[in-house]
Design a protein around this motif. Structure first.
Motif, PDB file in Angstrom:
ATOM      1  N   UNK A  55       1.859  -8.816  -9.972  1.00  0.00           N
ATOM      2  CA  UNK A  55       0.620  -9.401  -9.465  1.00  0.00           C
ATOM      3  C   UNK A  55      -0.629  -8.649  -9.864  1.00  0.00           C
ATOM      4  N   UNK A  56      -0.485  -7.476 -10.469  1.00  0.00           N
ATOM      5  CA  UNK A  56      -1.653  -6.653 -10.832  1.00  0.00           C
ATOM      6  C   UNK A  56      -2.241  -7.118 -12.172  1.00  0.00           C
ATOM      7  N   UNK A  57      -2.544  -8.397 -12.279  1.00  0.00           N
ATOM      8  CA  UNK A  57      -3.015  -8.966 -13.539  1.00  0.00           C
ATOM      9  C   UNK A  57      -4.376  -8.421 -13.963  1.00  0.00           C
ATOM     10  N   UNK A 195      -2.051  -8.675  -5.393  1.00  0.00           N
ATOM     11  CA  UNK A 195      -2.847  -8.175  -6.520  1.00  0.00           C
ATOM     12  C   UNK A 195      -2.552  -6.715  -6.849  1.00  0.00           C
ATOM     13  N   UNK A 196      -1.851  -6.007  -5.960  1.00  0.00           N
ATOM     14  CA  UNK A 196      -1.493  -4.625  -6.228  1.00  0.00           C
ATOM     15  C   UNK A 196      -0.012  -4.406  -6.441  1.00  0.00           C
ATOM     16  N   UNK A 197       0.758  -5.481  -6.523  1.00  0.00           N
ATOM     17  CA  UNK A 197       2.214  -5.379  -6.664  1.00  0.00           C
ATOM     18  C   UNK A 197       2.646  -5.355  -8.130  1.00  0.00           C
ATOM     19  N   UNK A 198       3.402  -4.326  -8.485  1.00  0.00           N
ATOM     20  CA  UNK A 198       4.004  -4.231  -9.817  1.00  0.00           C
ATOM     21  C   UNK A 198       5.482  -4.608  -9.714  1.00  0.00           C
ATOM     22  N   UNK A 199       6.122  -4.968 -10.818  1.00  0.00           N
ATOM     23  CA  UNK A 199       7.550  -5.278 -10.769  1.00  0.00           C
ATOM     24  C   UNK A 199       8.361  -4.093 -10.235  1.00  0.00           C
ATOM     25  N   UNK A 201      10.781  -1.115  -9.939  1.00  0.00           N
ATOM     26  CA  UNK A 201      11.214  -0.078 -10.885  1.00  0.00           C
ATOM     27  C   UNK A 201      10.279   0.083 -12.091  1.00  0.00           C
ATOM     28  N   UNK A 202       9.138  -0.585 -12.091  1.00  0.00           N
ATOM     29  CA  UNK A 202       8.195  -0.451 -13.210  1.00  0.00           C
ATOM     30  C   UNK A 202       7.234   0.699 -12.945  1.00  0.00           C
ATOM     31  N   UNK A 203       6.947   1.494 -13.981  1.00  0.00           N
ATOM     32  CA  UNK A 203       5.917   2.527 -13.886  1.00  0.00           C
ATOM     33  C   UNK A 203       4.558   1.847 -14.047  1.00  0.00           C
ATOM     34  N   UNK A 204       3.676   1.906 -13.040  1.00  0.00           N
ATOM     35  CA  UNK A 204       2.399   1.181 -13.112  1.00  0.00           C
ATOM     36  C   UNK A 204       1.581   1.497 -14.358  1.00  0.00           C
ATOM     37  N   UNK A 205       1.509   2.776 -14.754  1.00  0.00           N
ATOM     38  CA  UNK A 205       0.693   3.156 -15.910  1.00  0.00           C
ATOM     39  C   UNK A 205       1.267   2.581 -17.200  1.00  0.00           C
ATOM     40  N   UNK A 206       2.586   2.736 -17.376  1.00  0.00           N
ATOM     41  CA  UNK A 206       3.228   2.229 -18.595  1.00  0.00           C
ATOM     42  C   UNK A 206       3.183   0.706 -18.642  1.00  0.00           C
ATOM     43  N   UNK A 207       3.419   0.069 -17.496  1.00  0.00           N
ATOM     44  CA  UNK A 207       3.377  -1.393 -17.438  1.00  0.00           C
ATOM     45  C   UNK A 207       1.977  -1.913 -17.761  1.00  0.00           C
TER      46      UNK A 207
END
Length: 447
Positions: A55-57, A195-199, A201-207
């Motif tokens: 959701x962090x588009x 809006x702040x949800x990443x997949x 096990x995903x690293x937010x910076x790398x994603x």
């Protein structure tokens, strides 16, 4: 970012009067760039991005904007310093003094332009148009390109006035997305927490970085404006303002659309959708008919094709003027002052590419070629700092082109081996064409 830089030594090649009509004002240039950046891709982009960042588009879109602004700074300095048609190819010629480099930079722009136009014409003739009428795709795409060529040849002011109307429609579709989700949110619907949800096990910076590479493609298009600099009134003052304002406008719209998409639908539904913005509008309950968005997409595609063909014809004209292509391609209509020969040739090539049908790999290679163009332009800024001109021009901070090169290299590392191979083949073909042209030009002199 910078201040105008007064300089003293003349630049002889820039002092000659232009053969092209200076009919582009600041507002027209702003809408030209905005219309080229806000292309049809945004209408399908959110689904691809949501698969990467959930959701962090907004995060990759914002990062992509910052990366695009780096190279845009280099374009602002060089365009205002050398306001001639031809863009990156002319900058490379001045900076590196190697005709083969200048030719390949221009050739890369041409390959990108005509291929994009061919792809857009096929998109126009496909499912979007199929909503209203069922026609064979390839013949329809060819007829569409012929109409684009007629508008292009009629005049730059007429072309850009058409762009004004299409850009307004194009942007209105995105504004509708933002507005209906805002009303949805005001009525108690939607979910802001997404809006702040990443997949998982995903690293937010790398994603975010991985998705920014995808999002960066949505900002490609601003570079085409360098090829119409010769037709801009007072480019030293007008061009930087229009360039940065249009990119920032596009970035703000993209981020708001990203936020709206996440609020309206979960990432799992967005990533599975082939028409995510249409699904967002439907989820809002606003009751807007589906054909409305199909029409807006058609306008967006048509606008992108028109602006791309304007760029391709001006690159061809500029290279012909510099002797990198046959001089005959520099011919202009006496009254209209438009490069009719360049328009005819680039349109014919684009029509030929529509016969391929499947140009997915070629389209990805276009991005690869444009990144090489961007690297050349960023390096050219640094090389040409010692070259002075007699008029004031925009000057960007030295760190900006350095960071611009680094950002392009970073994006290049993400390309697949297949795309690298195909790009290499295209560049090799361009090199062969260059050397054949050189041999032919030397043959009469030898005789």
């Amino acid at each position: 970012m910078s201040t105008p830089a007064p300089t003293s030594a003349p630049a002889p090649s820039d002092s000659s009067p232009s053969k092209l009509k200076q009919a582009i004002t600041g507002p027209l240039l702003y809408l030209f760039i905005l219309g080229d950046v806000l292309g049809a891709g945004i209408y399908a982009l959110m689904g691809t991005l949501s698969a990467e960042v959930g959701g962090a588009l907004w995060a990759p879109l914002l990062l992509a904007l910052l990366l695009a602004l780096l190279t845009a700074g280099s374009y602002a300095e060089l365009v205002t310093k050398y306001p001639k048609a031809g863009g990156a190819a002319i900058f490379a010629e001045r900076a590196f003094r190697q005709p083969i480099i200048s030719f390949l930079v221009g050739f890369s722009m041409l390959a990108a332009g005509v291929t994009s136009a061919a792809g857009l014409s096929l998109a126009f003739a496909g499912d979007y148009l199929g909503t209203f009428i069922d026609l064979p795709p390839v013949p329809t795409a060819i007829a569409f390109l012929a109409l684009v060529a007629c508008l292009n040849a009629r005049g730059i002011s007429e072309s850009l006035k058409g762009n004004v109307v299409m850009t307004v429609i194009e942007v209105s579709g995105l504004v509708v997305v933002i507005a209906v989700v805002a009303m949805m949110l005001g009525g108690g619907g939607g979910d802001v927490s997404r809006i702040g949800e990443f997949p998982v096990d995903a690293n937010p910076a790398i994603a975010t970085l991985g998705a920014a590479i995808i999002a960066y493609y949505s900002f490609v298009g601003f570079e085409t404006s360098a090829n119409i600099a010769e037709e801009v009134r007072d480019p030293s003052r007008v061009y930087p303002r229009a360039l940065f304002a249009s990119l920032i406008t596009a970035g703000v719209v993209y981020v708001l659309v990203g936020l709206a998409s996440s609020i309206a639908l979960p990432a799992s539904e967005l990533s599975d959708s082939t028409g995510p913005l249409l699904d967002v509008v439907s989820a809002s309950g606003a009751g807007i008919p589906e054909w409305v968005f199909s029409l807006i997409a058609l306008v967006a595609v048509a606008n992108g094709a028109l602006l791309t063909m304007i760029m391709a014809s001006r690159v061809t004209f500029g290279m012909a003027e510099q002797g990198l292509l046959p001089r005959a391609l520099g011919a202009v209509l006496p009254r209209r002052k438009t490069p009719w020969a360049a328009i005819l040739v680039t349109t014919a090539v684009a029509m030929g590419l529509t016969l391929i049908g499947d140009i997915g790999t070629l389209a990805e290679t276009v991005v690869l070629l444009l990144l090489f163009v961007f690297i050349s332009t960023n390096v050219a800024v640094l090389v040409l700092r010692r070259d002075e001109v007699e008029h004031e021009h925009f000057r960007v901070w030295t760190a900006v082109p350095v960071l611009g090169v680094a950002s392009c290299v970073l994006l290049l590392t993400q390309q697949s081996g297949q795309v690298w191979l195909f790009g290499g083949i295209l560049l090799a073909a361009g090199a062969v064409l260059f050397f054949v042209a050189r041999l032919r030009s030397k043959a009469p002199a030898a005789r």
